[in-house]
Design a protein around this motif. Structure first.
Motif, short mmCIF file in Angstrom:
data_model
loop_
_atom_site.label_atom_id
_atom_site.label_comp_id
_atom_site.label_asym_id
_atom_site.label_seq_id
_atom_site.Cartn_x
_atom_site.Cartn_y
_atom_site.Cartn_z
N SER A 255 0.82 -1.21 0.00
CA SER A 255 0.00 0.00 0.00
C SER A 255 0.86 1.26 0.00
O SER A 255 0.33 2.37 -0.01
N THR A 256 2.17 1.13 0.02
CA THR A 256 3.06 2.28 -0.03
C THR A 256 2.78 3.06 -1.31
O THR A 256 2.85 2.49 -2.41
N PRO A 257 2.44 4.34 -1.20
CA PRO A 257 1.99 5.09 -2.38
C PRO A 257 3.07 5.37 -3.43
O PRO A 257 2.76 5.58 -4.58
N ASP A 258 4.32 5.40 -3.04
CA ASP A 258 5.36 5.70 -4.02
C ASP A 258 6.63 4.96 -3.63
O ASP A 258 6.90 4.71 -2.46
N MET A 259 7.41 4.64 -4.63
CA MET A 259 8.68 3.98 -4.41
C MET A 259 9.73 5.03 -4.06
O MET A 259 9.63 6.18 -4.46
N GLU A 260 10.74 4.61 -3.32
CA GLU A 260 11.88 5.48 -3.08
C GLU A 260 12.86 5.27 -4.21
O GLU A 260 13.10 4.14 -4.64
N TYR A 261 13.41 6.35 -4.69
CA TYR A 261 14.34 6.27 -5.81
C TYR A 261 15.74 6.60 -5.33
O TYR A 261 15.92 7.29 -4.33
N GLY A 262 16.72 6.13 -6.04
CA GLY A 262 18.11 6.40 -5.68
C GLY A 262 18.93 5.14 -5.84
O GLY A 262 18.56 4.22 -6.57
N ARG A 263 20.00 5.10 -5.15
CA ARG A 263 20.90 3.94 -5.23
C ARG A 263 20.20 2.71 -4.67
O ARG A 263 19.60 2.73 -3.59
N ILE A 264 20.29 1.62 -5.39
CA ILE A 264 19.65 0.37 -4.97
C ILE A 264 20.57 -0.36 -4.00
O ILE A 264 21.71 -0.66 -4.33
N THR A 265 20.05 -0.64 -2.81
CA THR A 265 20.82 -1.37 -1.81
C THR A 265 20.04 -2.58 -1.30
O THR A 265 20.34 -3.10 -0.22
N ASP A 266 19.04 -3.02 -2.07
CA ASP A 266 18.21 -4.14 -1.65
C ASP A 266 19.05 -5.41 -1.53
O ASP A 266 20.00 -5.63 -2.28
N LYS A 267 18.65 -6.26 -0.59
CA LYS A 267 19.26 -7.58 -0.43
C LYS A 267 18.13 -8.60 -0.52
O LYS A 267 17.03 -8.36 -0.03
N TYR A 268 18.41 -9.73 -1.14
CA TYR A 268 17.38 -10.74 -1.37
C TYR A 268 17.79 -12.05 -0.73
O TYR A 268 18.98 -12.39 -0.69
N TYR A 269 16.78 -12.79 -0.26
CA TYR A 269 17.03 -14.04 0.45
C TYR A 269 16.03 -15.10 0.01
O TYR A 269 14.89 -14.80 -0.30
N TYR A 270 16.48 -16.36 0.04
CA TYR A 270 15.56 -17.48 -0.01
C TYR A 270 15.19 -17.77 1.43
O TYR A 270 16.04 -17.69 2.33
N ILE A 271 13.93 -18.08 1.69
CA ILE A 271 13.49 -18.41 3.05
C ILE A 271 12.88 -19.80 3.01
O ILE A 271 11.95 -20.07 2.25
N ASP A 272 13.43 -20.71 3.84
CA ASP A 272 12.91 -22.07 3.84
C ASP A 272 11.69 -22.18 4.75
O ASP A 272 11.27 -21.21 5.37
N LYS A 273 11.12 -23.36 4.83
CA LYS A 273 9.88 -23.57 5.58
C LYS A 273 10.06 -23.34 7.08
O LYS A 273 9.09 -23.10 7.79
N GLN A 274 11.28 -23.41 7.56
CA GLN A 274 11.55 -23.15 8.97
C GLN A 274 11.84 -21.67 9.23
O GLN A 274 12.13 -21.28 10.35
N GLY A 275 11.80 -20.84 8.18
CA GLY A 275 12.03 -19.41 8.33
C GLY A 275 13.49 -19.01 8.27
O GLY A 275 13.83 -17.85 8.52
N GLN A 276 14.37 -19.95 7.96
CA GLN A 276 15.79 -19.64 7.85
C GLN A 276 16.08 -18.93 6.53
O GLN A 276 15.60 -19.35 5.47
N ARG A 277 16.85 -17.84 6.60
CA ARG A 277 17.19 -17.06 5.40
C ARG A 277 18.55 -17.45 4.86
O ARG A 277 19.49 -17.64 5.62
N LYS A 278 18.62 -17.55 3.53
CA LYS A 278 19.88 -17.80 2.84
C LYS A 278 20.04 -16.70 1.79
O LYS A 278 19.16 -16.55 0.92
N PRO A 279 21.12 -15.91 1.86
CA PRO A 279 21.29 -14.82 0.90
C PRO A 279 21.33 -15.32 -0.54
O PRO A 279 21.88 -16.39 -0.82
N ILE A 280 20.74 -14.54 -1.44
CA ILE A 280 20.83 -14.82 -2.88
C ILE A 280 22.02 -14.01 -3.40
O ILE A 280 22.13 -12.81 -3.12
N GLN A 281 22.90 -14.65 -4.13
CA GLN A 281 24.08 -13.98 -4.68
C GLN A 281 23.66 -12.79 -5.54
O GLN A 281 22.67 -12.86 -6.28
N ASN A 282 24.44 -11.71 -5.50
CA ASN A 282 24.14 -10.51 -6.28
C ASN A 282 24.07 -10.78 -7.77
O ASN A 282 23.27 -10.17 -8.48
#
Length: 102
Positions: free
Chosen positions: A10-37
């Protein structure tokens, strides 16, 4: 993200600028594993406005990413074999039906 590969906020607008997002796979137990850049690439942003009737309109802004498990590397990151763009219209239609009851 849902099982179809997108999320709605519901966020009305995106923030723009340098992208610093990090992405993860999350397993069924809720454990996060980073996704390579080099396994994630940005697909750009877009928007559209639609008149829904009864003086109601909506504006949707979107951005896309693509994630791979098997094609990581410079060629993927640089945009070779980009396939997601064709599905954007179908996703927008689904979002309008589910969230805006259109």
């Amino acid at each position: 993200m849902n099982e179809k590969g997108y999320f709605v906020t519901s966020t009305p607008d995106m923030e723009y600028g340098r992208i610093t997002d990090k992405y993860y796979y999350i397993d069924k137990q809720g454990q996060r594993k980073p996704i390579q850049n080099d396994c994630v690439r940005a697909l750009g942003t877009g928007s559209f406005a639609a008149y829904l009737g009864d003086s109601k309109s909506i504006e949707i802004r979107y951005t896309g990413i693509e994630v791979t498990k098997t094609k990581c590397g410079k060629a993927f990151k640089d945009g070779e074999n980009r396939a997601l763009a064709e599905g954007v219209d179908a996703v927008i239609d689904e979002i309008l039906k589910e969230y805006e009851k259109v």
